[in-house]
Scaffold this active site. Structure first.
Site, PDB file in Angstrom:
ATOM      1  N   SER A  95     -84.639  65.919  44.700  1.00  0.00           N
ATOM      2  CA  SER A  95     -85.451  66.364  46.083  1.00  0.00           C
ATOM      3  C   SER A  95     -85.545  67.550  45.721  1.00  0.00           C
ATOM      4  CB  SER A  95     -83.995  65.871  46.656  1.00  0.00           C
ATOM      5  OG  SER A  95     -83.863  65.417  48.115  1.00  0.00           O
ATOM      6  N   MET A  96     -84.630  68.395  46.362  1.00  0.00           N
ATOM      7  CA  MET A  96     -84.572  70.059  47.399  1.00  0.00           C
ATOM      8  C   MET A  96     -84.648  70.559  45.951  1.00  0.00           C
ATOM      9  SD  MET A  96     -82.253  72.820  49.322  1.00  0.00           S
ATOM     10  CE  MET A  96     -81.209  73.158  47.658  1.00  0.00           C
TER      11      MET A  96
END
Length: 252
Positions: A95-96
């Site tokens: 994700s991030m």
């Protein structure tokens, strides 16, 4: 050199030191996540792969440090923390963490030590821009977003004091992601492997497939049943895939 080693100790968690490692896998967590998310993976990958789990400021043992709300700054500081590490290095971001890993890969290339592999999970390619604005949500809506993503079920059962500690970290990370814009035009020399869940509510398979535009090396896309945190349901398959990706880059 001493300052560099201290920087490395601040940012890196070694849950299972592997003196016989043949490659190092740097694992970067999701928004609101911490290094401990990768503890099971660190144990599962075997003696020839050492996992260095990145600990962002503002969480767990770094909870008293100021949060960093800029992906570029995170990447700068993580890259410095990796400088003492010899041998081949691969990057794995969820994700991030995938966006941060991409920026670290760019910096390692500029240092003359390109990453052997970049593995990105549950994150659209840097060239795909979409305004989410999750950092602007009120507390109730932000907790609902956590529920939709399905990655922090325990956070919803925390007492009020712990929730107040958790939400600023989530909001800060979401702000860092929202403000990020890719400024790189040249593809990486590093091969990229992209992973995504079929039912991810925040990223599509097509958006993840756009990572192929960011490498001049090999690219592969792997789709798993599940949502944003499909990793929890496919630990064995993901571990096997990571070993397959890493094995060709292991030092002898």
């Amino acid at each position: 050199m001493k300052a560099t080693v201290m920087c490395s100790q601040q940012w890196i968690r070694r849950y299972h030191p592997k003196p016989e490692r043949r490659i190092t896998l740097v694992a970067l967590p999701h928004a609101g996540g911490s290094a401990s998310y990768f503890h099971p993976l660190s144990a599962a990958l075997g003696d020839d792969v050492e996992v260095l789990a990145v600990q962002y400021p503002g969480r767990q043992d770094r909870r008293h440090e100021a949060l960093v709300e800029d992906v570029g700054e995170l990447a700068d500081r993580i890259t410095r923390a990796l400088l003492p590490w010899a041998g081949p290095i691969a990057l794995f971001g969820h994700s991030m963490g995938a966006t941060v890993a991409y920026e670290v890969a760019q910096r390692l290339k500029e240092e003359g030590s390109p990453a052997s592999a970049l593995i990105v999970s549950a994150r659209r390619a840097p060239s795909v821009v979409r305004a989410d604005g999750f950092h602007e949500l009120d507390d109730d809506a932000l907790l609902e977003e956590v529920r939709v993503l399905g990655g922090s079920d325990d956070a919803l059962a925390l007492d009020e004091e712990l929730i107040r500690l958790t939400l600023p970290v989530l909001r800060s990370d979401f702000r860092a992601v929202a403000s990020y814009r890719c400024t790189r035009t040249e593809p990486l020399p590093t091969p990229i492997t992209a992973l995504v869940g079929t039912a991810d509510p925040r990223v599509t398979v097509s958006e993840v497939g756009q990572w192929r535009r960011h490498t001049e090396g090999d690219f592969s896309l792997h789709v798993f049943d599940g949502g944003h945190f499909y990793l929890a349901d496919h630990r064995s398959a993901v571990t096997g895939l990571l070993r397959d990706v890493l094995t060709p880059h292991m030092s002898r």
